[in-house]
Scaffold this active site. Sequence first.
Site: not given
Length: 465
Positions: A153, A226, A123
């Site tokens: 992911d 992230s 992402h």
Amino acid sequence: MKKIGSLLLVAVFAGAITLGAYKFFFEKPNFAIISQDNGSRVLTTSSYTPTSARGAGINEVDFTSAAESTVNAVVHVKNVTLNKTPSNIIEYFYGSGSTPRPQVGTGSGVVISSDGYIVTNNHVIDKADHLQVTLNNNKTYDAELIGTDPNTDIALLKINADRQLPYLAFGDSDNTKVGEWVLAVGNPFNLTSTVTAGIVSAKARALGRIDQSFIQTDAAVNPGNSGGALVNTNGDLIGINTAITSQTGSYVGYSFAVPSNIAKKIVEDIMEYGNVQKGILGITPPRLSSEYAIKNGLHNIDGVYVESIEEDSGAYDAEMQTGDIIKKVDEINIHTSSDLTGYIATKRPGDQVKVTVLRDGESLEFDVTLKERQTIVIPVIGFEVKNLTEKDKKTFRTKKGVKIIGVPETFRAYDLEGKVLLSFGDQEINNIKEAKTLFGRISRYGRASITMLTEKGEKERLIIQ
């Protein structure tokens, strides 16, 4: 003289006996135990109170060496996307004169090899037109996207640096324990490498999907973290920070990381095969929140209840049965679906695992060879299809095509279930991977023709629009 010597000898012996008696009867013992832990000698006084090998509290834990070995291997990732959305009403209607405007997203990444391979979240780089990576020394490089796996992911990038880069090796996330100290390293709020500390709060967490398995921590993770590193106090990479659960979008107490064993396997697959090799057991657990599961007490089972078994799968070949309760796979204890998913996600088709199940109160073991997924839901139209078995090929007298085993309500009236899907337009379909690729080309307002085969050998054509 002899008499003096005898008296002196008697005095020495008497003193020794007196001192020994005092030590034995009156002085409290004080013992020291020398133990071995990770190659270092540790001195502890004896106690009946259990203590952690890593120290009783935060004051006894040293994070500095882990932080020093980690920060230089964590990078800042910039995702530049060109937004072609019209900026005013004239551009909307006439489409002329509009200039794409760049939109910038940021995240973190972890260098996993000295020649510039970097793992991050899918992402973070999704839909990027241009990727840049900035090292902790503020040098910036253009990055190439090597491959992604949206399901876990995870994404793999590559930069060509002018020197050997500091990097982190993957640790073994299966050995991670709840309560263990960990560090989260990343670039929150566009800052350079930032380190936060916490403990492992839980393992094998799923966030609304049964095929997820995260490490949960209370180390502070915020927007920009992230794709960053989750490391233990030895500096081992045990996870890739991925998500937080928050109503505000910022840290409120818990964060989640993809376990390193899963991330490592995804990266190795992308580098070696160009895509992710997914081995499956071939069982389906029930939805634990369903009325059926609650009514039958399946939501309270310690283990994974086998609701159904996929034909021609490893579990099918090993003769596992519906109603079995999976308690263990290899040396991993299975309590929930996430435990099972997390471990199987580290395996490939062809790998063999030992599955321990509970059947009618009896413990049984099965050697199961994992296979590639034989079923898939094809995009846009939502048919569930599976690869043909040898029995299907004989029944339908064809070596090509995929069998339709489920259709959405929209197509119920067409009696499609059980037929073989032969082609999409003028292109033959050989397996579920080709079906997924071909049907992914259907535009939202386009149309396509599909050719099917019945058990009687009759061909049928359906126009989808």
